[in-house]
Design a protein around this motif. Structure first.
Motif, PDB file in Angstrom:
ATOM      1  N   VAL A  28     -18.819  -3.589  27.140  1.00  0.00           N
ATOM      2  CA  VAL A  28     -18.287  -3.899  28.469  1.00  0.00           C
ATOM      3  C   VAL A  28     -18.599  -2.762  29.420  1.00  0.00           C
ATOM      4  N   GLY A  29     -19.193  -3.098  30.542  1.00  0.00           N
ATOM      5  CA  GLY A  29     -19.462  -2.123  31.586  1.00  0.00           C
ATOM      6  C   GLY A  29     -19.035  -2.676  32.934  1.00  0.00           C
ATOM      7  N   LEU A  30     -18.511  -1.816  33.771  1.00  0.00           N
ATOM      8  CA  LEU A  30     -18.099  -2.194  35.122  1.00  0.00           C
ATOM      9  C   LEU A  30     -18.724  -1.219  36.106  1.00  0.00           C
ATOM     10  N   ALA A  31     -19.195  -1.731  37.218  1.00  0.00           N
ATOM     11  CA  ALA A  31     -19.760  -0.907  38.293  1.00  0.00           C
ATOM     12  C   ALA A  31     -20.843   0.035  37.785  1.00  0.00           C
ATOM     13  N   GLY A  32     -21.659  -0.435  36.858  1.00  0.00           N
ATOM     14  CA  GLY A  32     -22.756   0.365  36.344  1.00  0.00           C
ATOM     15  C   GLY A  32     -22.375   1.431  35.336  1.00  0.00           C
ATOM     16  N   LYS A  33     -21.117   1.472  34.923  1.00  0.00           N
ATOM     17  CA  LYS A  33     -20.651   2.463  33.946  1.00  0.00           C
ATOM     18  C   LYS A  33     -20.187   1.750  32.687  1.00  0.00           C
ATOM     19  N   CYS A  34     -20.701   2.180  31.559  1.00  0.00           N
ATOM     20  CA  CYS A  34     -20.307   1.601  30.283  1.00  0.00           C
ATOM     21  C   CYS A  34     -18.974   2.198  29.840  1.00  0.00           C
ATOM     22  N   LYS A  53     -26.397  -8.571  32.697  1.00  0.00           N
ATOM     23  CA  LYS A  53     -25.382  -8.567  33.746  1.00  0.00           C
ATOM     24  C   LYS A  53     -24.823  -9.973  33.893  1.00  0.00           C
ATOM     25  N   LEU A  54     -23.497 -10.057  33.866  1.00  0.00           N
ATOM     26  CA  LEU A  54     -22.775 -11.294  34.126  1.00  0.00           C
ATOM     27  C   LEU A  54     -22.144 -11.145  35.500  1.00  0.00           C
ATOM     28  N   SER A  63     -18.512  -8.177  38.339  1.00  0.00           N
ATOM     29  CA  SER A  63     -19.624  -8.333  37.410  1.00  0.00           C
ATOM     30  C   SER A  63     -19.377  -7.455  36.195  1.00  0.00           C
ATOM     31  N   LEU A  64     -19.949  -7.844  35.090  1.00  0.00           N
ATOM     32  CA  LEU A  64     -19.851  -7.109  33.835  1.00  0.00           C
ATOM     33  C   LEU A  64     -21.253  -6.844  33.328  1.00  0.00           C
ATOM     34  N   GLU A  65     -21.453  -5.685  32.702  1.00  0.00           N
ATOM     35  CA  GLU A  65     -22.751  -5.343  32.146  1.00  0.00           C
ATOM     36  C   GLU A  65     -22.648  -5.153  30.641  1.00  0.00           C
ATOM     37  N   THR A  66     -23.740  -5.434  29.947  1.00  0.00           N
ATOM     38  CA  THR A  66     -23.839  -5.180  28.510  1.00  0.00           C
ATOM     39  C   THR A  66     -25.205  -4.575  28.221  1.00  0.00           C
ATOM     40  N   CYS A 100     -34.417   2.649  26.575  1.00  0.00           N
ATOM     41  CA  CYS A 100     -34.913   2.270  27.903  1.00  0.00           C
ATOM     42  C   CYS A 100     -33.931   1.380  28.656  1.00  0.00           C
ATOM     43  N   ASN A 101     -32.839   0.999  28.031  1.00  0.00           N
ATOM     44  CA  ASN A 101     -31.907   0.050  28.635  1.00  0.00           C
ATOM     45  C   ASN A 101     -30.706   0.704  29.295  1.00  0.00           C
ATOM     46  N   GLY A 102     -30.903   1.838  29.901  1.00  0.00           N
ATOM     47  CA  GLY A 102     -29.835   2.428  30.687  1.00  0.00           C
ATOM     48  C   GLY A 102     -29.352   3.753  30.162  1.00  0.00           C
ATOM     49  N   ALA A 103     -28.514   4.365  30.969  1.00  0.00           N
ATOM     50  CA  ALA A 103     -27.969   5.673  30.623  1.00  0.00           C
ATOM     51  C   ALA A 103     -26.916   5.543  29.539  1.00  0.00           C
ATOM     52  N   THR A 104     -26.561   6.662  28.968  1.00  0.00           N
ATOM     53  CA  THR A 104     -25.512   6.657  27.963  1.00  0.00           C
ATOM     54  C   THR A 104     -24.175   6.355  28.611  1.00  0.00           C
ATOM     55  N   SER A 105     -23.218   6.049  27.809  1.00  0.00           N
ATOM     56  CA  SER A 105     -21.933   5.587  28.302  1.00  0.00           C
ATOM     57  C   SER A 105     -20.996   6.729  28.642  1.00  0.00           C
TER      58      SER A 105
END
Length: 127
Positions: A28-34, A53-54, A63-66, A100-105
């Motif tokens: 679960v991620g919100l506002a680009g932050k995991c 992104k949902l 929106s939610l990110e995974t 490659c799928n984003g920064a660390t949480s």
């Protein structure tokens, strides 16, 4: 002859393990932050890193990110649907380089994560 077998085995191990990607994972991620993330090694059935992104159509703020590993057949697709009366769009983007799928949480306490989720829902309802 024994040394040749060991060298061949070592080279095979490097190539076999070198083919598996390491991807960031985020349930679960919100506002680009995991909120709760880690990393994982992808399997043969899910060989790609992805970022998903949902987005709910009622508000751009909701929106939610995974992140994680994904099967090739699900990569780079966008799907739409409805949950109760709210429309949504799911987008999954794949890549094939380690992490490659984003920064660390970031690690947040559970109360902070729930507070952020409630705030996001509250702000979309205009209460």
């Amino acid at each position: 002859m024994g040394k040749l077998i060991w060298v061949c085995a070592a080279l095979m191990a490097v190539f076999v393990t070198g083919e598996s990607l390491t991807c960031n994972t985020c349930r679960v991620g919100l506002a680009g932050k995991c909120l709760f993330g880690s990393s994982m090694t992808c399997s043969d059935s899910q060989p790609n890193c992805y970022w998903g992104k949902l987005a709910f159509n009622i508000s751009r703020l909701m929106s939610l990110e995974t992140q994680g590993c994904l099967a090739s057949s699900l990569c780079n697709q966008t799907e739409s649907g409805a949950l109760l009366t709210a429309g949504y769009t799911v987008t999954r983007t794949c890549c094939s380089i380690d992490r490659c799928n984003g920064a660390t949480s970031i690690q947040l306490p559970l109360t902070a994560a729930l507070g952020a989720a409630i705030l996001a829902i509250w702000s979309t309802r205009g209460i």
